[in-house]
Write a protein that holds these residues in place. Sequence first.
Motif, PDB file in Angstrom:
ATOM      1  N   ALA A 246       0.495  -1.335   0.164  1.00 39.39           N
ATOM      2  CA  ALA A 246       0.060   0.082  -0.143  1.00 39.39           C
ATOM      3  C   ALA A 246       0.968   1.409  -0.050  1.00 39.39           C
ATOM      4  CB  ALA A 246      -0.857   0.406   1.173  1.00 39.39           C
ATOM      5  N   ARG A 247       0.130   2.005  -0.263  1.00 38.38           N
ATOM      6  CA  ARG A 247       0.981   3.217  -0.371  1.00 38.38           C
ATOM      7  C   ARG A 247       1.616   3.970   0.631  1.00 38.38           C
ATOM      8  NH1 ARG A 247       0.635   5.962  -5.049  1.00 38.38           N
ATOM      9  NH2 ARG A 247      -0.537   5.930  -6.483  1.00 38.38           N
ATOM     10  N   GLY A 248       2.906   4.467   0.862  1.00 43.15           N
ATOM     11  CA  GLY A 248       3.298   4.981   2.163  1.00 43.15           C
ATOM     12  C   GLY A 248       3.690   4.100   3.411  1.00 43.15           C
ATOM     13  N   THR A 249       4.346   2.975   2.746  1.00 44.52           N
ATOM     14  CA  THR A 249       4.761   1.684   3.711  1.00 44.52           C
ATOM     15  C   THR A 249       5.956   0.701   2.885  1.00 44.52           C
ATOM     16  OG1 THR A 249       3.506   0.029   2.332  1.00 44.52           O
ATOM     17  CG2 THR A 249       1.813   1.012   4.092  1.00 44.52           C
ATOM     18  N   VAL A 250       6.401   1.442   2.035  1.00 45.62           N
ATOM     19  CA  VAL A 250       8.041   0.975   1.433  1.00 45.62           C
ATOM     20  C   VAL A 250       8.943   2.337   0.910  1.00 45.62           C
ATOM     21  CG1 VAL A 250       7.250  -0.926   0.655  1.00 45.62           C
ATOM     22  CG2 VAL A 250       6.480   0.850  -0.912  1.00 45.62           C
ATOM     23  N   GLU A 251       9.489   2.939   1.235  1.00 47.25           N
ATOM     24  CA  GLU A 251      10.672   3.492   0.498  1.00 47.25           C
ATOM     25  C   GLU A 251      10.087   3.963  -0.732  1.00 47.25           C
ATOM     26  OE1 GLU A 251      14.982   1.496   0.224  1.00 47.25           O
ATOM     27  OE2 GLU A 251      14.142   0.689   1.226  1.00 47.25           O
ATOM     28  N   PRO A 252      10.243   5.372  -0.486  1.00 50.11           N
ATOM     29  CA  PRO A 252       9.859   6.320  -2.037  1.00 50.11           C
ATOM     30  C   PRO A 252       9.959   5.959  -3.180  1.00 50.11           C
ATOM     31  CG  PRO A 252       9.997   7.310   0.348  1.00 50.11           C
ATOM     32  CD  PRO A 252      11.042   6.817  -0.109  1.00 50.11           C
ATOM     33  N   HIS A 253      10.971   5.966  -3.119  1.00 47.08           N
ATOM     34  CA  HIS A 253      11.336   5.351  -5.335  1.00 47.08           C
ATOM     35  C   HIS A 253      11.057   3.725  -5.395  1.00 47.08           C
ATOM     36  CE1 HIS A 253      14.877   2.841  -2.060  1.00 47.08           C
ATOM     37  NE2 HIS A 253      15.044   1.871  -3.460  1.00 47.08           N
ATOM     38  N   PHE A 254      10.673   2.457  -4.309  1.00 47.02           N
ATOM     39  CA  PHE A 254       9.972   1.358  -4.353  1.00 47.02           C
ATOM     40  C   PHE A 254       8.822   1.460  -4.588  1.00 47.02           C
ATOM     41  CE2 PHE A 254       9.663  -3.315  -2.272  1.00 47.02           C
ATOM     42  CZ  PHE A 254      10.021  -3.681  -3.949  1.00 47.02           C
ATOM     43  N   GLU A 255       8.397   2.629  -3.856  1.00 47.73           N
ATOM     44  CA  GLU A 255       7.006   2.886  -3.735  1.00 47.73           C
ATOM     45  C   GLU A 255       6.803   4.038  -5.230  1.00 47.73           C
ATOM     46  OE1 GLU A 255       4.319   6.511  -2.571  1.00 47.73           O
ATOM     47  OE2 GLU A 255       5.202   4.617  -0.811  1.00 47.73           O
ATOM     48  N   GLU A 256       7.289   4.506  -6.014  1.00 48.71           N
ATOM     49  CA  GLU A 256       7.119   5.102  -7.332  1.00 48.71           C
ATOM     50  C   GLU A 256       7.479   4.103  -8.337  1.00 48.71           C
ATOM     51  OE1 GLU A 256       9.479   8.347 -10.119  1.00 48.71           O
ATOM     52  OE2 GLU A 256      10.077   7.483  -8.026  1.00 48.71           O
ATOM     53  N   LEU A 257       8.086   3.017  -8.063  1.00 50.47           N
ATOM     54  CA  LEU A 257       8.075   2.107  -9.445  1.00 50.47           C
ATOM     55  C   LEU A 257       7.164   0.615  -9.081  1.00 50.47           C
ATOM     56  CD1 LEU A 257       9.796   0.075 -11.028  1.00 50.47           C
ATOM     57  CD2 LEU A 257      10.806  -1.076  -8.740  1.00 50.47           C
ATOM     58  N   LEU A 258       6.682   0.435  -7.777  1.00 50.58           N
ATOM     59  CA  LEU A 258       5.395  -0.371  -7.721  1.00 50.58           C
ATOM     60  C   LEU A 258       3.915   0.221  -7.877  1.00 50.58           C
ATOM     61  CD1 LEU A 258       6.155  -1.628  -4.086  1.00 50.58           C
ATOM     62  CD2 LEU A 258       6.666  -3.083  -6.192  1.00 50.58           C
ATOM     63  N   PHE A 259       3.796   1.373  -8.344  1.00 46.04           N
ATOM     64  CA  PHE A 259       2.332   2.260  -8.383  1.00 46.04           C
ATOM     65  C   PHE A 259       3.060   2.699  -9.824  1.00 46.04           C
ATOM     66  CE2 PHE A 259       2.223   1.540  -3.919  1.00 46.04           C
ATOM     67  CZ  PHE A 259       0.606   1.693  -4.313  1.00 46.04           C
ATOM     68  N   SER A 260       3.666   2.585 -10.551  1.00 45.96           N
ATOM     69  CA  SER A 260       3.607   3.345 -11.490  1.00 45.96           C
ATOM     70  C   SER A 260       3.420   1.597 -12.867  1.00 45.96           C
ATOM     71  CB  SER A 260       5.442   4.110 -12.368  1.00 45.96           C
ATOM     72  OG  SER A 260       6.439   2.575 -11.501  1.00 45.96           O
ATOM     73  N   MET A 261       4.078   0.844 -11.912  1.00 49.19           N
ATOM     74  CA  MET A 261       3.625  -0.395 -13.300  1.00 49.19           C
ATOM     75  C   MET A 261       2.334  -0.878 -13.474  1.00 49.19           C
ATOM     76  SD  MET A 261       6.358  -2.805 -11.413  1.00 49.19           S
ATOM     77  CE  MET A 261       6.653  -4.492 -12.929  1.00 49.19           C
ATOM     78  N   ASP A 262       1.774  -1.333 -15.482  1.00 48.69           N
ATOM     79  CA  ASP A 262       1.058  -2.040 -15.519  1.00 48.69           C
ATOM     80  C   ASP A 262       1.623  -3.482 -15.453  1.00 48.69           C
ATOM     81  OD1 ASP A 262       0.150   0.636 -16.190  1.00 48.69           O
ATOM     82  OD2 ASP A 262       0.712   0.572 -18.092  1.00 48.69           O
ATOM     83  N   GLU A 263      -0.267  -4.216 -15.274  1.00 44.67           N
ATOM     84  CA  GLU A 263      -0.321  -5.516 -14.606  1.00 44.67           C
ATOM     85  C   GLU A 263       1.018  -6.106 -15.987  1.00 44.67           C
ATOM     86  OE1 GLU A 263      -4.469  -7.025 -14.926  1.00 44.67           O
ATOM     87  OE2 GLU A 263      -4.316  -6.059 -13.459  1.00 44.67           O
ATOM     88  N   GLY A 264       1.609  -6.940 -15.779  1.00 42.69           N
ATOM     89  CA  GLY A 264       2.787  -7.887 -16.425  1.00 42.69           C
ATOM     90  C   GLY A 264       3.634  -7.420 -17.086  1.00 42.69           C
ATOM     91  N   ASP A 265       4.154  -6.441 -16.236  1.00 39.21           N
ATOM     92  CA  ASP A 265       5.247  -5.186 -16.210  1.00 39.21           C
ATOM     93  C   ASP A 265       6.053  -6.420 -14.745  1.00 39.21           C
ATOM     94  OD1 ASP A 265       3.822  -3.850 -17.646  1.00 39.21           O
ATOM     95  OD2 ASP A 265       4.695  -1.987 -16.124  1.00 39.21           O
ATOM     96  N   ILE A 266       7.722  -5.891 -15.441  1.00 37.65           N
ATOM     97  CA  ILE A 266       8.272  -6.572 -14.315  1.00 37.65           C
ATOM     98  C   ILE A 266       9.444  -6.049 -14.988  1.00 37.65           C
ATOM     99  CG2 ILE A 266      10.317  -8.247 -14.384  1.00 37.65           C
ATOM    100  CD1 ILE A 266       8.106 -10.893 -16.010  1.00 37.65           C
ATOM    101  N   SER A 267      10.174  -5.204 -13.068  1.00 39.01           N
ATOM    102  CA  SER A 267      11.465  -4.402 -12.949  1.00 39.01           C
ATOM    103  C   SER A 267      12.267  -4.605 -13.394  1.00 39.01           C
ATOM    104  CB  SER A 267      11.188  -4.061 -11.986  1.00 39.01           C
ATOM    105  OG  SER A 267      11.729  -5.260 -10.774  1.00 39.01           O
TER     106      SER A 267
END
Length: 351
Positions: A246-267
């Motif tokens: 959820a938002r606010g539960t991980v480091e900002p740069h990790f959160e930015e990655l997680l919430f910018s991904m679409d379904e099926g995307d791999i980092s």
Amino acid sequence: MIKFRMMNKKAVILCLAAILSMGTLTGCQKDTKLVFTTGLSGNQIFKIGSTVCTMPEAMVYLTTFYNQYADIYGSEMWNYDFGGVSLEEHVKDVVLSKLAQIKIINLMAEERDIELTDEEKQNVKKAAESYFAELESDLIEAENITEDVVEKVYREYAIANKVYETITESADMEISDDEARAVTVQTIYFQNWKMKNNEKTALSESETLNVLKRAKEALKKINADEDFETVAVQYSEDKQLVKSYARGTVEPHFEELLFSMDEGDISNIIETEDGYYIVKCISTMDYEATQENKLVLAEKRKKEAFLKAYTEIEENTHSQFKDKRWNAITLNEEIHSTDANFFNIYDEFVK
């Protein structure tokens, strides 16, 4: 029974925090500081504004905490020294801070004309009668605890909780799905630390390079169209592969990655404080986790609203503290052992 001397300092503090969380006001997590003085008389311990805390009042709380510890670890742990601080000293500090908070919140009640109803007053009286009836005569005599004292302590505790509820009820609880949104991902985790002397320590440069080498191997297989979950099972050092964030539960740069991904995307490989991750987005909206996060954010807003009001009055209220009298307090099994639990009885009759 676990012996206190067998527990390291970190374990003691964790257990201490768990016990001290019982019965405490959920909204006020701030330590309240008192000004040292010699101006108080008799059995007075401290004064905040127009309200005074006496020794018998404080003993109601202290004996409850003392017996909670004694039941779990045995009374021998109470004065055990670990690192120059005994459990007795630490608990006394925390209890003193909580007492000061309750007194300040009662001043807030006066400002806001918040009072107990007749029914609440009767419940407080019943709780006081029940608690006092369970006290041993030796404790009552040694600490000058009367039924009136107990009723006052329960009344102020009940008012403090009512103030918290009143203030937090008016807080803005409108939280959108996007604000509370949680995503679901599959993860491959590579640990970048190790345990040494019961403490987390950083890896050496060569160890870190080996970890990164494994992460690159895993990513290479994924980029070669190998199944993500199969690679995760082979490489991940965390066997829980599917997680919701959820938002606010991980480091900002990790959160930015997680919430910018679409379904099926791999980092790519992403570094965090506790390790390296490769993630695959499974869902951009985990509905159940989002609803749970709404409750978390709502509670956070409640606490923030209360703390703002609390801080305003705390910073503008004069306090006095008789430290020598407080420091001289010593609890022991012969006098202070009791089955009476202040907070359990409060929950039964008042909450």
